[in-house]
Scaffold this motif. Structure first.
Motif, PDB file in Angstrom:
ATOM      1  N   HIS A 114       4.055  21.313 -42.057  1.00 48.71           N
ATOM      2  CA  HIS A 114       3.092  22.169 -41.365  1.00 48.71           C
ATOM      3  C   HIS A 114       3.613  23.608 -41.397  1.00 48.71           C
ATOM      4  CE1 HIS A 114       0.902  18.689 -39.946  1.00 48.71           C
ATOM      5  NE2 HIS A 114       1.969  18.221 -39.309  1.00 48.71           N
TER       6      HIS A 114
ATOM      7  N   ASP B 268      -1.134  16.989 -45.699  1.00 53.50           N
ATOM      8  CA  ASP B 268      -2.522  16.609 -45.460  1.00 53.50           C
ATOM      9  C   ASP B 268      -3.408  17.399 -46.417  1.00 53.50           C
ATOM     10  OD1 ASP B 268      -2.561  19.190 -44.409  1.00 53.50           O
ATOM     11  OD2 ASP B 268      -2.636  18.524 -42.312  1.00 53.50           O
ATOM     12  N   ASP B 269      -4.641  17.660 -46.025  1.00 54.56           N
ATOM     13  CA  ASP B 269      -5.558  18.371 -46.920  1.00 54.56           C
ATOM     14  C   ASP B 269      -5.668  19.860 -46.601  1.00 54.56           C
ATOM     15  OD1 ASP B 269      -6.815  18.138 -44.507  1.00 54.56           O
ATOM     16  OD2 ASP B 269      -8.631  17.190 -45.266  1.00 54.56           O
ATOM     17  N   SER B 270      -4.709  20.399 -45.832  1.00 60.44           N
ATOM     18  CA  SER B 270      -4.814  21.800 -45.427  1.00 60.44           C
ATOM     19  C   SER B 270      -3.884  22.734 -46.201  1.00 60.44           C
ATOM     20  CB  SER B 270      -4.525  21.930 -43.924  1.00 60.44           C
ATOM     21  OG  SER B 270      -3.177  21.576 -43.630  1.00 60.44           O
TER      22      SER B 270
END
Length: 339
Positions: free
Chosen positions: A88, A110-112
């Motif tokens: 993150h 993730d997809d971010s």
């Protein structure tokens, strides 16, 4: 331009055992009382090849770090084997290694957050041809890597200036007995016995979201492999599968080495699954393992476990090589469904 910085994930430097340079290899006669010195029987060309692979990888890491020092971004290097928590608070992940390093990083994303793969040690066709009579001189494939040492700065500049956009690549989700795995497969999964020489018993069917379902397919085989479009050029292709466009949202499955399938079941040993469908597997062997993206993630199975596989997973935002970006031909494989 990233505001929170770049995470630089590095393939470890200790992937090969330390090999002395060819001119440092001992040349001692073997004796019955002591073993031959390590590497003393190796072809000097092989020694030189592996030492050069390590050097090229190190040089690429240094080059990429030098480039990042010249950019107005914060960045931090991390050995990918040291990852243990989801990633993150960064705007870009750069992996330096090959497809394996990128696969390993994908399990923490993730997809971010988009990821850029740098192939640190590309295969050299001339080198392969010249060494074909001595050994396999293939280096890293880097199928999913958009950059190498030669073009890294240009690709990075295109990303920072928003001239280059990531593609959304499908991944696999897996649940066992209703419990979802915390990670997703970018390439493929293999469901098999812990010993690959063992025969496994399992049944599977294809379920649709509209309540439709194929008949139950019972099989004895060495396992079941399911791949994404990104993974269709890997193990499933080697087993006789078909290459899919990288943009496809379909899954491809293949029963490995089925034992005497009947005439009605033989055509169902290999097929495709639409994005709104899933594969439901019932495991009837005493032991089993789900291998995610090779051996990156492993989950044990037991008799009676129920596994669900689908494409309902967060996509991976990946900067692709230009030849893959142009790969949107839906006719490059023939659709075959069991429903």
């Amino acid at each position: 331009m990233p505001k929170r910085g770049v995470l630089l994930l590095l393939k470890p430097l200790d992937i090969y055992p330390p090999i002395p340079a060819a001119h440092h290899l001992p040349n001692l006669p073997p004796s019955s009382s002591s073993p031959s010195p390590p590497f003393s029987s190796l072809n000097p060309k092989i020694v030189s090849f592996f030492n050069d692979r390590l050097k090229v990888h190190k040089d690429t890491i240094n080059l990429c770090q030098d480039v990042l020092r010249c950019k107005f971004v914060d960045w931090e290097p991390v050995i990918c084997n040291n990852l243990c928590h989801p990633i993150h608070h960064v705007d870009l992940v750069i992996t330096i290694g090959g497809d394996g390093t990128l696969l390993q990083a994908s399990h923490f994303l993730d997809d971010s957050i988009p990821v850029l793969g740098v192939n640190s040690d590309p295969t050299q066709i001339k080198e392969v041809n010249e060494s074909s009579n001595d050994f396999d001189a293939a280096r890293s494939t880097g199928y999913l890597c958009a950059a190498t040492a030669q073009n890294f700065e240009q690709v990075l500049d295109n990303i920072l200036e928003s001239y280059m956009q990531p593609s959304e690549i499908s991944r696999l989700s897996i649940t066992v007995n209703g419990h979802p795995f915390p990670t997703y497969a970018l390439n493929d999964i293999l469901i098999a016995h812990p010993c690959p020489a063992m025969v496994s018993r399992f049944s599977f069917r294809i379920n649709g979201n509209n309540g439709t379902s194929s008949s139950l397919i019972n099989t004895r085989s060495s396992g079941l492999r399911v791949s994404t479009a990104a993974g269709s050029t890997a193990a499933i292709l080697s087993g006789g599968g078909l290459r899919m466009p990288i943009s496809s949202r379909d899954l491809q499955y293949m029963v490995r080495e089925p034992i005497s399938p009947g005439p009605a079941e033989a055509p169902l040993m290999h097929g495709f699954v639409k994005p709104d469908q899933s594969i439901f597997v019932e495991w009837y062997s005493q032991e089993g393992v789900v291998y995610i993206d090779g051996c990156h993630v492993i989950q044990s199975l037991k008799f009676g476990d129920k596994i669900k596989i689908s494409a309902k997973a967060p996509v991976l935002k990946l900067y692709l090589p230009q030849d893959l970006v142009r790969d949107h031909n839906p006719k490059s494989y023939r659709w075959r469904s069991v429903l």
